[in-house]
Scaffold this active site. Structure first.
Site, short mmCIF file in Angstrom:
data_model
loop_
_atom_site.label_atom_id
_atom_site.label_comp_id
_atom_site.label_asym_id
_atom_site.label_seq_id
_atom_site.Cartn_x
_atom_site.Cartn_y
_atom_site.Cartn_z
N THR A 115 -78.77 -51.14 30.29
CA THR A 115 -80.14 -50.65 30.38
C THR A 115 -80.66 -50.52 28.94
O THR A 115 -79.94 -50.79 28.00
CB THR A 115 -80.21 -49.25 31.01
OG1 THR A 115 -79.66 -48.30 30.10
CG2 THR A 115 -79.43 -49.19 32.32
N LYS B 217 -79.00 -50.04 22.73
CA LYS B 217 -78.83 -49.67 21.32
C LYS B 217 -79.11 -48.19 21.06
O LYS B 217 -78.90 -47.72 19.95
CB LYS B 217 -79.84 -50.47 20.46
CG LYS B 217 -79.46 -51.91 20.24
CD LYS B 217 -80.40 -52.55 19.25
CE LYS B 217 -81.62 -53.19 19.88
NZ LYS B 217 -81.45 -54.32 20.73
N ALA C 19 -77.16 -60.07 19.86
CA ALA C 19 -76.75 -60.43 21.24
C ALA C 19 -75.27 -60.80 21.28
O ALA C 19 -74.43 -60.00 20.87
CB ALA C 19 -77.64 -61.53 21.79
N LEU D 202 -73.58 -62.84 19.44
CA LEU D 202 -72.95 -63.28 18.18
C LEU D 202 -71.90 -62.28 17.71
O LEU D 202 -72.12 -61.07 17.82
CB LEU D 202 -74.01 -63.42 17.08
CG LEU D 202 -75.03 -64.54 17.21
CD1 LEU D 202 -75.97 -64.51 16.00
CD2 LEU D 202 -74.33 -65.89 17.29
N GLY E 166 -88.07 -63.72 28.05
CA GLY E 166 -86.97 -62.74 28.05
C GLY E 166 -86.36 -62.48 26.69
O GLY E 166 -85.23 -62.03 26.59
N GLU F 112 -87.57 -56.86 23.79
CA GLU F 112 -87.17 -55.62 24.44
C GLU F 112 -88.16 -55.41 25.59
O GLU F 112 -89.26 -55.98 25.57
CB GLU F 112 -87.32 -54.44 23.45
CG GLU F 112 -86.29 -54.43 22.33
CD GLU F 112 -84.89 -54.12 22.82
OE1 GLU F 112 -84.71 -53.13 23.56
OE2 GLU F 112 -83.97 -54.88 22.49
N ASP G 216 -86.94 -52.37 16.05
CA ASP G 216 -85.69 -52.87 16.62
C ASP G 216 -84.78 -53.41 15.51
O ASP G 216 -83.57 -53.21 15.53
CB ASP G 216 -86.00 -53.95 17.66
CG ASP G 216 -84.76 -54.29 18.47
OD1 ASP G 216 -84.14 -53.35 19.01
OD2 ASP G 216 -84.41 -55.48 18.55
N LYS H 178 -81.06 -52.16 14.17
CA LYS H 178 -79.90 -53.06 14.02
C LYS H 178 -79.28 -52.95 12.64
O LYS H 178 -78.05 -52.87 12.51
CB LYS H 178 -80.32 -54.50 14.30
CG LYS H 178 -80.60 -54.74 15.78
CD LYS H 178 -81.17 -56.12 16.00
CE LYS H 178 -81.42 -56.38 17.48
NZ LYS H 178 -82.25 -57.57 17.69
N GLY I 295 -81.79 -63.19 24.24
CA GLY I 295 -81.77 -63.86 25.54
C GLY I 295 -80.75 -63.21 26.46
O GLY I 295 -79.68 -62.78 26.01
#
Ligand code: ADP
Ligand code: ASP
Ligand code: MG
Length: 814
Positions: free
Chosen positions: A555, A579, A611, A613, A664, A667, A678, A682, A796
């Site tokens: 979620t 996150k 994602a 990676l 998609g 966020e 965002d 990160k 994605g």
């Protein structure tokens, strides 16, 4: 001579008794057969209940009596031809009347002694054995009924009497040497004392009856027929993936049964072991199955562990005090006090400081133990040399058993680490000096989990079952479920992992299924599932206490993120693409990391950055191997990358953002991406993982979004962006005029982090970054001039789901 025993479930109904008759008839002919039978399954419990109710003055005992009588009468009617029924029926009636008379007496007196209890329960075996004898006669097999009470002589410890073997062996031999019949039917469980009063051998004692007879007559073989196809590596009611133990030594079988393997009653082995009589465990309902043979030696090949067993309802009593140190006789007095009151000691540990002795007993004896031990040490307690007895209830014992354990090292380590990783707290440990067993006292609520993880740890041919609870069934959740569904067979065959999604919740519903949710059908199942809140869901996960549990948060909810610590503290692994937790206040991030370490639970969030990676994993590997992160430069927003790669002023900026959202890559609230927030989250997570104590406020953000776009709703945001098209076009053109591209870059160096839009010239590593790609450059002590580079699709649902999937698999390696 052969002795064969049939247990309660084998004789529970007419249908089952017919199977017993067939098995016995297939053996008659060559040598004398002694058949020992239990009461019809459930009857002993019913008789005890009946007596208990009568003693309490509760008339409901009459209903129980009726049930006992009806079951036996119906069994006779079904089993024996009408023409031969009447004498059998009247015998059953007569015995049921006797039971009733005794119960009426108990009811009137309001009193029930152990002696009377034994008398009452003896009718269970008397009824079954006589009824079965009649059945044999009715099919033309001559069978002699013999009352075991005239053969087995015990002391007067009602409830679990001790056998006088000298007398018993003599009586049994006298009888069988003179008897001429070739088939004998005997009631198990019951005996008599020197005065001829009925006693019993303890619950489950029919096995013992058969072994006593087998030992006395030096039988060729003893067979115990029951409802399982032999002794298994664990209790089939707890572990689904059990294996048959084809061969087991007397000692191993004794240890396993002592620690709870109900398939044989513990004292059963003694009388046959001294005569070297093999014992077979066979299944009445699958007679062709090989079964288990218990004999002198164990198997030498295979696991060092033969089986795992457990006993529930244990209490731990501890005698502690400084006055005990160096003074002999304390343990003697403790055990004397327990023995004098027939309190059975199951396990003992004493710390080498002699400061305390810890004893495991059955919980039913806990109260009595407290009284008698405190009494025995009244003087020492008063003079503060020892503490009053400390009693802990709601415990259980798990035990690993195997003759070959002594020649293997590391078994205890493996045992405790398997349980530790699953949050099973160990209260006491004992290892027999024979090194044939290691046992641990744990919470009763942990038994099923502990036995299952131990079974997975010690029987390599089994699979490791992982129980996954998912929160979130949206974009990423849906893809994750599809990927899991596709890989289940592969994981089982190549990784020996059985991944079961046992819970799935969204913001409204909660779907639960311990057997695993049908992943072909999860959407419909979730729609029709009961409603539930996330907190209820978390409480259920904790209450279920399943082994190898992994909680997966797909979620973006801050409420879900607040639940992690509760789970980690129960040793439940947390995998999150959400996150929020790692980017909230540093103290919470630190708390979660600490709990994960402290409670041995994985906390994995690779997909928080880039994602699928391997960014966080790479960073952790660098640090673990002794490197130091000096600088990071990164493009971490797949969304912004997509937007700036697709925006060239020909289409409105708002339309490109909308496209990113539709595909998609954003966020759920795209403003989080566009504002740069965002990306700030990160780079902060990466900085934190590099060891930096950093908060959002410490990061500078050179945002390109006009303030007006960031007010109000998502619709306002789109409308406002359209109005501000000239602003976006100007930003684009300023870069394009220099032949540069726009990239939203995150940097970290010397403890400082910043994010912002930059002009990237064609020589830069970031220039050739297409679509929704992310890139991170790590400059470290080892990678000084040329950075280590991780690059690839960084947004994605599909790649995020695959990153979460990989974290789930990583969490199973705990
Ligand atoms: P009976 O009525 O035939 O004496 P029990 O109920 O006393 O049978 O014992 C058989 C049961 O023992 C099995 O049904 C099984 O549930 C239980 N059991 C516990 N541990 C083991 C084990 N390690 N192997 C086989 N059975 C076990
Ligand atoms: N009928 C007795 C019991 O239920 C003895 C036995 O079945 O072994 O404990
Ligand atoms: Mg039994």
């Amino acid at each position: 001579m052969q002795v064969i025993k049939f247990g309660g479930s084998s004789v529970a109904s007419a249908e089952n008794i017919n199977k017993v008759v067939e098995i016995v008839r297939s053996k008659t002919g060559t040598e004398k057969l002694v058949v020992v039978v239990s009461a019809l399954g459930g009857i002993t419990d019913l008789l005890l209940q009946c007596a208990g109710l009568a003693a309490l003055g509760n008339e409901a005992y009459k209903t129980n009596l009726q049930e006992i009588e009806t079951r036996h009468l119906n069994t006779v009617k079904e089993l024996i031809p009408v023409t031969q029924q009447s004498s059998v029926l009247s015998n059953v009636k007569k015995m049921c009347n006797e039971i009733e008379d005794i119960c009426n007496g108990i009811f009137l007196l309001g009193e029930l002694s152990e002696r009377t209890k034994d008398k009452i329960v003896s009718y269970g075996e008397l009824l079954s054995s006589q009824l079965i004898t009649a059945k044999f006669k009715s099919v033309g097999t001559d069978a002699e009924w013999k009352d075991a009470r005239t053969l087995i002589i015990t002391d007067s410890s009602f409830g679990a009497a001790l056998v006088n073997f000298a007398k018993t062996n003599e009586t049994i031999n006298d009888y069988f040497s003179q008897a001429t019949a070739s088939l004998f039917i005997l009631p198990g469980f019951i005996a008599s004392d020197a005065n001829g009063t009925t006693t019993t051998l303890g619950r489950g004692g029919s096995d013992y009856t058969a072994a006593i007879i087998a030992g006395a007559v030096d039988a060729k073989v003893l067979e115990i027929w029951t409802d399982v196809s032999g002794m298994m590596t664990a209790d089939p009611r707890i572990v689904s993936n059990i294996k048959l133990i084809p061969k087991i030594s007397y000692q191993e079988a004794m240890e396993l049964s002592h620690f709870g393997a109900k398939v044989i009653y513990p004292p059963t082995i003694q009388p046959v072991m001294s005569r070297n009589i093999p014992v077979w465990i066979k299944n009445t309902f699958a007679p062709a199955d090989e079964g288990t043979v218990i004999q002198n030696e164990s198997m030498t090949n295979g696991s060092a562990i033969r089986g795992i067993s457990s006993i529930n309802k244990i209490s731990l009593i501890s005698l502690e005090g400084s006055g005990m140190v160096g003074i002999p006789g304390f343990s003697k007095r403790l055990f004397e006090a327990l023995a004098n009151h027939k309190i059975n000691v199951i396990l003992i540990t004493q710390s080498s400081s002699e400061h305390s002795i810890c004893v495991a007993i059955e919980s039913t004896n806990a109260l009595l133990a407290k009284q008698v031990v405190d009494n025995a040490f009244a003087y020492e307690i008063e003079t503060k040399k020892v503490e009053p007895l400390f009693v802990e209830k709601e415990l259980a014992i798990v035990a690993l058993v195997g003759d070959n354990m002594k020649s293997h090292t590391g078994i205890a380590g493996r045992m405790f680490s398997a349980m530790g990783k699953n949050g099973v707290n160990i209260r006491a440990i004992a290892q027999g000096s024979s090194e044939r067993n290691i046992s641990a006292v744990i919470a009763l609520s942990d038994v099923s989990k502990a036995v299952n993880v131990l079974h997975e740890a010690f029987f390599e041919t089994t699979y490791k079952q992982v129980n996954v609870f998912i929160a979130g069934a949206g974009n990423v959740g849906g893809k994750l479920l599809a990927q899991l569904n596709q890989q289940l067979t592969f994981l089982k065959s190549s990784k020996r992992l059985v991944v079961k999604v046992v819970g799935l919740t969204n913001s409204k519903k909660a779907l639960l299924n311990d057997e695993g949710i049908d992943l072909d059908n999860w959407k419909t199942l979730l729609e029709t599932a009961p409603s539930g809140t996330i907190n209820e869901y978390i409480d259920t996960i904790i209450a279920k206490n399943l082994r190898n549990t992994i909680f997966v948060d797909v979620t973006a909810s801050d409420v879900v993120a607040t639940c992690y610590n509760k789970l980690l503290q129960k040793s439940i692994a947390v995998v999150a693409c959400n996150k929020v937790a790692c980017s909230s206040a540093y103290t919470y991030y630190e708390t979660l990391k600490h709990s994960a370490r402290e409670y041995n639970a994985r906390f994995l969030f690779e997909t928080n950055v880039g994602a699928g990676l391997p960014i966080i994993g790479t960073l952790n590997d660098l640090i673990s191997s002794g490197d130091k992160i000096n600088k990071m430069q990164a493009v971490l927003s797949g969304t912004l990358n997509f937007v700036f790669n697709n925006y060239d002023g020909t289409r409105p900026f708002a339309a490109v953002v909308k496209q990113a959202q539709d595909e998609g890559y954003t966020e759920p609230d795209p403003r989080l991406d566009l504002s740069g927030k965002d990306v700030m989250r990160k780079i902060m997570i990466l900085a934190r993982e590099s060891g930096e104590k950093i908060e959002m406020d410490d990061i500078s953000n050179n945002s390109f979004m006009p303030d007006s776009c960031m007010q109000g709703s998502v619709e306002n945001f789109y409308a406002e962006m359209e109005k501000q098209e000239a602003h976006f076009k100007a930003i684009y053109e300023a870069a394009a005029a220099k032949g540069n591209k726009l990239k939203f870059v995150a940097s970290y160096e010397n403890g400082k982090a910043s994010v912002g839009l930059q002009h990237i010239d064609p020589a830069h590593d970031f220039y050739h970054l297409y679509g929704k790609d992310n890139i991170v450059l790590f400059y470290t002590n080892r990678y000084t001039d040329q950075p280590m580079v991780v690059k690839g699709a960084g947004a994605g649902a599909e790649v995020t789901a695959s990153g979460v999937f990989a974290d789930i698999i990583r969490a199973t390696h705990n």
